[in-house]
Every structure is written in structure tokens, then in C-alpha cells.
Design a protein around this motif. Structure first.
Motif, PDB file in Angstrom:
ATOM      1  N   GLN A 162       6.494   3.470  -3.712  1.00 37.07           N
ATOM      2  CA  GLN A 162       6.339   3.873  -2.325  1.00 37.07           C
ATOM      3  C   GLN A 162       5.326   2.962  -1.666  1.00 37.07           C
ATOM      4  O   GLN A 162       4.651   2.202  -2.306  1.00 37.07           O
ATOM      5  CB  GLN A 162       5.817   5.307  -2.238  1.00 37.07           C
ATOM      6  N   ARG A 163       5.234   3.088  -0.375  1.00 37.74           N
ATOM      7  CA  ARG A 163       4.186   2.384   0.331  1.00 37.74           C
ATOM      8  C   ARG A 163       2.860   2.750  -0.294  1.00 37.74           C
ATOM      9  O   ARG A 163       2.583   3.892  -0.548  1.00 37.74           O
ATOM     10  CB  ARG A 163       4.181   2.855   1.788  1.00 37.74           C
ATOM     11  N   THR A 167      -0.285   2.671   0.853  1.00 39.44           N
ATOM     12  CA  THR A 167      -1.144   3.520   1.659  1.00 39.44           C
ATOM     13  C   THR A 167      -0.319   4.723   2.054  1.00 39.44           C
ATOM     14  O   THR A 167      -0.004   4.914   3.212  1.00 39.44           O
ATOM     15  CB  THR A 167      -1.622   2.770   2.907  1.00 39.44           C
ATOM     16  N   SER A 168       0.053   5.545   1.074  1.00 40.29           N
ATOM     17  CA  SER A 168       1.028   6.585   1.378  1.00 40.29           C
ATOM     18  C   SER A 168       0.368   7.818   1.932  1.00 40.29           C
ATOM     19  O   SER A 168       0.299   8.850   1.306  1.00 40.29           O
ATOM     20  CB  SER A 168       1.852   6.933   0.145  1.00 40.29           C
ATOM     21  N   GLN A 169      -0.120   7.696   3.120  1.00 37.73           N
ATOM     22  CA  GLN A 169      -0.626   8.863   3.813  1.00 37.73           C
ATOM     23  C   GLN A 169       0.486   9.371   4.703  1.00 37.73           C
ATOM     24  O   GLN A 169       1.195   8.596   5.338  1.00 37.73           O
ATOM     25  CB  GLN A 169      -1.840   8.458   4.642  1.00 37.73           C
TER      26      GLN A 169
END
Lengths: 159, 590
Positions: free
Chosen positions: A41-42, A44-46
Motif C-alpha cells: 500500500q501507499r 504514508t497510509s493515513q
């Protein structure tokens, strides 16, 4: 660097579970996992608040610039056993994945982070702002950028 | 057919006309929903409609297959496809989930469909697909990609090189791997047909001379949005050879613009008397915004949502002169005071979006917007119908006032940054405030709720939101009743997306037939269990029920599953083509 005076509602696949949670809770904070360093996933998965990646990135780099990082973030990188180190600008990487890829290329070997230690690969560690040596990959990328002081690629058996 | 032309003749009378006449009448009905209705009237109308349909909209690429689409509409010219669910924009959907373009291009190419326009949203697009696209459709004119990924500038190079009649290349918010190649150079010298070019989301270098030459030989160019790599002097040159521009997206400027370059820029801008829409401005010194003063009174659309470096007072100084503004996207650094000024200056405003400049509350700033700004806008802008508003606090009183001031809302999205935050004055839930909105705004089609909310708000939504098509819920509700009120009440509901709310199996399973009337349902971090989802899948074979797992490394083993296990992410949608074959390991389709 934890924001202890504000609520940070990361759900599921993000941050470590020591973040403060809201006092009233009809909120179901599902299992907060340790940030997987090999997540596809990305990095910086915020996922809250619901803003799109481009805005998120714009605001993040603004924040880094305002904190005096001048967008560039050079740290020293040493490979264990090699006396001469390199310098690397961490701000050019989007996350752990691109950092590891780049280091593997730079040092011409396979460098991995904490996840699967199999005695064949070099493991990446970092010295944080407290002076402690830690395994790379446990904390979200943004937090890592704020705390990392130098990097060391260790021989596999050491860890 | 609510909005279709009311045909005075009955079907049987109309059938005395030859097909071409009926087809000609159908040409006046472009709306795809109306055309869907027409095709249900009779067999002959179905057939005529099929062959005369040129534009097709597919809201979920997995609801139908490319082959069936082509069989039904062989004369297709313009296709819109949407892939990943909406919450993919916020990192809630794994990158490899699906939504691949390739099978569609492959099928369209093999069937020799005369494709001219392709609009994609949240699809995975590869360079290979773009190359195939560029070679397969001779008359291809328009490519619009929104929030897509999977491709690089090499793919863009194919489009540039091979699409001889390209009019529009519009890239919005895509993740494009920039190979720093020369894609702009790939437009042949004979290419002069461009009307719209938007590459603002490209992160790498841009070949400035190639861009300038391209713009200079495109007399029909109306819309140009460049990326950060286009500096001030290049922009000046571009605008000088394209004074006919209507829509401009500006790149990144140096921090201090020299007076001479600034003068030249202003002179070029003054000549762009047709300019109506402005965007871009990331990493821009405030003084550069002032270069646009000469034309700000003409602007109808202004997007400063990336202009994080421009402070509130400069934003206000500029916006107050944009008296014809219909669309404004801005950061909350404009503050309540700024919104009050917008309310008194921009009387034509129809759509407002206010984004958070400090999404994680890391700065100690008091200039973000509150309920005061929202009320001011609602009072001052009589034409307002769409709003997206990120704020730190809200009150019921404010929402009730907003509802009274603006009963014409079509889209109302409020995001209070801190989940579960109550009315900051009364400490009550915001049920009454949102209730007032749905009761007053009879035409409301899209709603996002936030703050502290009980089941009651959903009772109101179910009761009053008769036209509601899309509802987004986060951190809200108490029991299954909440979700049931919505499912039972909102007859026109098409998309429902829920996160972090205590709705479970009882709500999910109460009315399985409802999901056939909807495009999709998303539930993440709720109370639904694997057992509940399995039961749903068994009772509704026309649905694809997808479970997206935390652990990306393997499918769930059938005999190891615990049916009481809560499902992390559920996405279900109606489909006529059954289970898809391209799901990655982290997705289980029940």
C-alpha cells in the motif's frame, strides 16, 4: 514524535496502537497493526481525514519545509565493515520500499528491513534522536523521517 | 422519464415513422438515464436506441463485461468507466485491488469500435493499454484520466505520437511514474488539434521548449494546466502565444520573482481576456497571485487548494475582487473572516470547497474555519448548491441556520476533523443539525456526515432525504437501526459507504434485495462478520461480495475461517457477469 495532545484516528493498517484514542467511543478502532514495512500500500497510509493523496503530499512537504528541513534530509549511511560511508537525501524517497530499493542498488547487495530475517540479507537499522539503534520499518515513514539521524546496514547475523 | 422530452405521441403512433426519424428524436435525449428508460419502452425502441447510442457511462467496471457492452452498443464512441470504490482515494483499498483497463481496450480494439473518447476514474492503466489505445482508434479525440495509476510518461508518449486527432489530454490527480522522457516531444509537428492539455499531476521535469512549440501550433487550445516544473518566465512565454486560453493551471514559481519577469508576466496575463478559470499555484510566492489581478474580475472558477504557501490575507485580497466566481476551492487558511468576505463579494458562487491546511492538528493555529464561516457563506451566496467543508468544530444551531438559508443544496459534505466531536457549545450530538439539512434540502443528492451522531440522524435521513443517491458515513451511529433507517428510507440510494461505525449483520442482511437497486456498498471497520457476509453472498447471487483482508499475503483458508471474525473491509456491488477473475490474493470473493 507523537501528537499527544490531539486525537489521531488511524484505523486498521496504520500506526502503532499507543496513539491516544477518543474518550467517547462508539468508534470501533479495529486492530492497529504495526506498520508493515513491506506493505504494497501507499507507505504514508493515513486514511483520515479524507483528503486525496496529492493534497496530502503537498501539505506534508510544506510542513517539512516549515520545520527547517529545507525539504532535503541528508543522513549518513554506513555498511558494516566498510569504513567509508555515503550520504543520502531521505526526502527523495516516498517510503521504505523505495529507500530499500535504492540502498540495495547503492551498496550492490540485498538490503531489507525488519520483517523477514533470513540470515542472507543485510538488515537496515537506524539511529534515532535518542541515540538508540533500531530496526527500520516499524514506524510510519513520516515519523521515521522526523527521528532518524543515521543509517547502518548490518551484517545479517547481528540482529 | 422524468426529465426526458415528453413525447406526445404514443408508441404505436410513433412506429409509423421510419427508424431514422425516431433515431433523430432520440438524438435530443443525451442523458444516459433517460436513454435507459427509452430502451425499455418496446422491442423496436430498444433496438433503435442500441444502435444510436454513442455515449455510455459505466459506474462500476465490474458490473458488466466489455464484450456484453460492445454487443449491445456497437456504435459506441464515448465511454466512461469507473473502477475502484471511492474510499480508495483515502488509502483504504489496496493498490492491486483491481479496475484494470486492459481488458476493455483489448475488447474494443478487437471489435473495431470507433472509440473517440475515454474517461476513466480510479482505474489501473498500463503503458501497454495506452499504446494499444493509441494504435487502435483512428478517430480518438479525448482521454480524461482521474485518480488512475499504473502508467508512466511512456504511455503518454504513445498517445501523443499516435493519436492524430487528439483534442483533449486531461490528467487529474493521477499517480504517474515520470520517466523524465520526452513525451511532449512525441506530439508530431503536424499535430495542431489540441483543445485541452492538463499534466499538472506530473512530478518530473518538463521539456519547456517542446511545450512552447506545442502550444504555439495549437490555435484551438483553450485549457492548459502545467506542472510544477514550468517556471515563471516559461509561463509568460506560453501565455503570450496562447492569449485565447480560457482555463489555466499554473506551475511552481521561484520564491522571489524578479520585477522584470513579473512585469512581463502581468503584460501577458492582461492579454488573456478570455481567461475564466485558474488553478495550480503550489509552491508559489504570494506576489505571483497578484499578477492575475488584471483578469480576476472575469474569473468564474478558482482552485487554490494546492496553494499552501499563500497565506490567508493574500488569499482574501485576491478573492474579494473575483466578483463573478461560481466555483471556489480553497484552503482553510482563508479563515472565517475570509469566508465572510467571500460571502459579501462572490454573489454568483455555486460550489465551494474548503480543504484543511492542517489535517492532523499539528500547528497551534486559530485561523482554520468554523461554523461561523459556513453560516456566512450560506447567508451571502444565494446560488450555492454544492459544498465540501473541512472544519474543526460545528454546532446544531449553525447547521439549522445554513439549512434555512440554503434549501437548494444538491451536495452537502461536512467533515469535522476530529471524529465523534459533538456540538462544541451544547456538547450534544449533531443529529438535529443534519436533520435540518435533509429536511430543508429536498433536492439533496449527495451527503457526508461527521461529528458526534447517533442513530437519530439516520432516522432523519431515511425520512427526509428522498433524492439522496450517495451517502458517506464515518464514526457515526449506535446500533444496526441506524443503517436500517437509511436502507429502508432512501429509495434512490445508489452508493453507501460506511467506515468505523457499529453496524453489523442484522443491518446488512435485513433487505438483501435493496442492494440490487444500488451500485455498491462499502463497509470498513464495522461490526459485520464473515458469517454474515457469507450468508449475504448465498442469498444474493447477483452480487459480488468482496472481503478485503488485512493480510495481503494469502487468501483465507476455507477451513481456518472463523465465521464470527469481524470483516475488516467489505465491498459489495451488483453485477450481471458474476465473480471477477482478476482479484488479487488480498481479496476474497464469497
Amino acid at each position: 514524535m507523537e501528537n499527544s495532545n490531539s486525537y489521531s484516528p488511524y484505523s486498521s493498517s496504520s500506526v502503532d496502537s499507543t496513539k491516544p484514542s477518543p474518550s467517547e467511543s462508539s468508534v470501533n478502532l479495529s486492530l492497529s497493526l504495526t506498520f508493515p514495512s513491506t506493505s504494497s500500500q501507499r507507505e504514508t497510509s493515513q486514511d483520515w481525514p479524507p483528503i486525496k493523496p496529492r493534497l496530502r503530499d503537498t501539505l506534508k512537504s510544506l510542513r517539512l519545509r516549515q520545520r527547517g528541513y529545507n525539504t532535503a534530509l541528508f543522513v549518513k549511511v554506513y555498511m558494516e565493515g566498510v569504513p567509508i560511508g555515503r550520504k543520502l537525501d531521505l526526502s527523495t524517497f516516498s517510503g521504505y520500499k523505495s529507500l530499500l530499493e535504492n540502498l540495495s542498488h547503492m551498496f550492490d547487495t540485498s538490503v531489507i528491513s525488519g520483517g523477514t530475517r533470513d540470515r542472507k540479507h543485510h538488515v537496515l537499522t537506524y539511529q534515532d534522536k535518542d541515540g538508540d539503534w533500531m530496526m527500520v520499518g516499524d514506524i510510519p515513514w513520516d515519523m521515521f523521517l522526523e527521528t532518524v539521524r543515521r543509517l547502518k546496514i548490518t551484517r545479517p547475523e547481528r540482529c | 422519464m422524468d426529465r426526458a422530452i415528453k413525447l406526445q405521441l404514443s408508441t404505436s403512433e410513433m412506429n409509423y415513422f421510419p427508424d431514422e426519424v425516431i433515431e433523430h428524436i432520440f438524438d435530443f435525449i443525451p442523458s444516459h438515464r433517460d436513454r435507459n428508460s427509452i430502451s425499455l419502452v418496446s422491442k423496436s425502441w430498444h433496438k433503435i436506441e442500441r444502435y444510436s447510442r454513442h455515449q455510455v457511462f459505466i459506474g462500476n467496471c465490474y458490473a458488466i463485461s466489455p464484450e456484453r457492452l460492445i454487443r449491445r452498443f456497437p456504435c459506441l464512441r464515448s465511454l466512461t468507466l469507473k473502477g475502484k470504490p471511492h474510499f480508495a482515494d483515502f488509502n483504504l483499498v489496496p493498490h492491486e485491488w483491481g479496475g484494470f483497463l486492459h481488458p476493455w481496450i483489448d475488447a474494443l480494439s478487437k471489435a473495431r469500435v470507433g472509440l473517440e473518447e475515454l474517461r476513466l476514474k480510479r482505474m489501473v492503466v498500463s503503458d501497454e493499454s495506452l499504446e494499444l489505445l493509441s494504435r487502435s482508434f483512428v478517430g480518438f479525440k479525448s482521454l480524461v484520466l482521474v485518480s488512475c495509476d499504473g502508467f508512466t510518461t511512456d504511455g503518454l508518449a504513445s498517445i501523443a505520437a499516435n493519436c492524430r486527432h487528439l483534442r483533449e489530454l486531461d490528467l487529474q490527480e493521477n499517480e504517474i511514474d515520470d520517466h523524465r522522457g520526452q513525451w511532449l516531444n512525441c506530439f508530431p509537428d503536424s499535430s495542431t488539434t489540441l483543445v485541452s492539455l492538463n499534466f499538472a499531476c506530473l512530478k518530473g521535469e518538463t521539456n519547456l521548449s517542446a511545450l512552447e512549440r506545442l502550444v504555439a501550433r495549437s490555435p484551438n487550445l483553450k485549457s492548459l494546466k502545467v506542472n510544477r516544473a514550468v517556471p515563471l518566465d516559461a509561463l509568460t512565454r506560453l501565455m503570450s502565444c496562447a492569449p485565447q486560453l480560457v482555463d489555466l493551471g499554473v506551475g511552481c514559481y521561484e520564491n522571489e520573482a524578479e520585477p522584470e519577469s513579473f512585469e512581463k508576466l502581468m503584460a501577458a496575463i492582461k492579454k488573456c481576456t478570455l481567461l475564466r478559470s485558474l488553478s495550480g499555484f503550489s509552491e508559489v510566492a504570494p506576489v505571483c497571485l497578484t499578477a492575475f489581478y488584471p483578469i480576476c474580475e472575469n474569473l468564474t472558477s478558482l482552485n487554490l487548494s494546492y496553494a499552501a504557501e499563500i497565506q490567508g490575507n493574500h488569499l482574501i485580497e485576491f478573492v474579494q475582487f473575483c466578483k463573478r466566481l461560481q466555483l471556489l476551492w480553497i484552503l482553510d487558511s482563508i479563515g472565517d473572516k475570509g469566508l465572510e468576505i467571500v460571502a459579501s463579494s462572490c454573489k454568483e458562487l455555486q460550489e465551494l470547497r474548503v480543504f484543511p491546511s492542517d489535517p492532523h492538528d499539528e500547528e497551534d493555529n486559530n485561523t482554520a474555519v468554523t461554523e461561523i464561516g459556513l453560516v456566512a457563506i450560506s447567508a451571502g451566496c444565494p446560488k450555492l448548491h454544492s459544498i465540501l467543508y473541512f472544519c474543526k468544530q460545528m454546532t446544531n444551531a449553525a447547521l439549522i441556520t445554513v439549512a434555512k438559508n440554503c434549501p437548494n443544496f444538491i451536495r452537502f459534505r461536512l467533515c469535522i476533523l476530529e471524529p465523534n466531536k459533538p456540538d462544541h457549545i451544547t456538547s450534544q450530538s449533531l443529529d438535529e443539525g443534519f436533520g435540518a439539512i435533509v429536511q430543508a434540502c429536498k433536492g439533496l443528492r449527495r451527503l457526508s456526515v461527521s461529528g458526534l451522531l447517533t442513530d437519530k440522524v439516520f432516522l432523519y435521513i431515511g425520512m427526509y432525504a428522498e433524492q439522496l443517491e450517495m451517502l458517506s458515513i464515518a464514526f457515526a451511529g449506535d446500533t444496526d437501526k441506524g443503517m436500517l433507517y437509511v436502507l429502508n428510507g432512501c429509495k434512490k440510494l445508489r452508493k453507501l459507504e460506511i467506515r468505523d461505525s457499529p453496524f453489523g449483520n442484522a443491518a446488512l442482511l435485513a433487505d438483501v434485495g435493496k442492494y440490487e437497486t444500488m451500485r455498491s456498498l462499502w463497509m470498513s471497520s464495522c461490526e459485520v462478520t464473515l458469517g454474515g457476509c457469507k450468508r449475504l453472498a448465498r442469498n444474493a447471487p447477483w452480487l459480488n461480495v468482496e472481503i478485503i483482508n488485512e493480510n495481503e499475503n494469502g487468501r483465507m483458508e476455507r477451513n481456518e475461517e472463523d465465521e464470527r471474525e469481524k470483516v475488516d473491509r467489505l465491498y459489495l456491488y451488483r453485477t450481471v457477469v458474476g465473480t471477477r477473475k482478476d482479484a488479487p490474493p488480498c481479496v476474497t470473493i464469497l
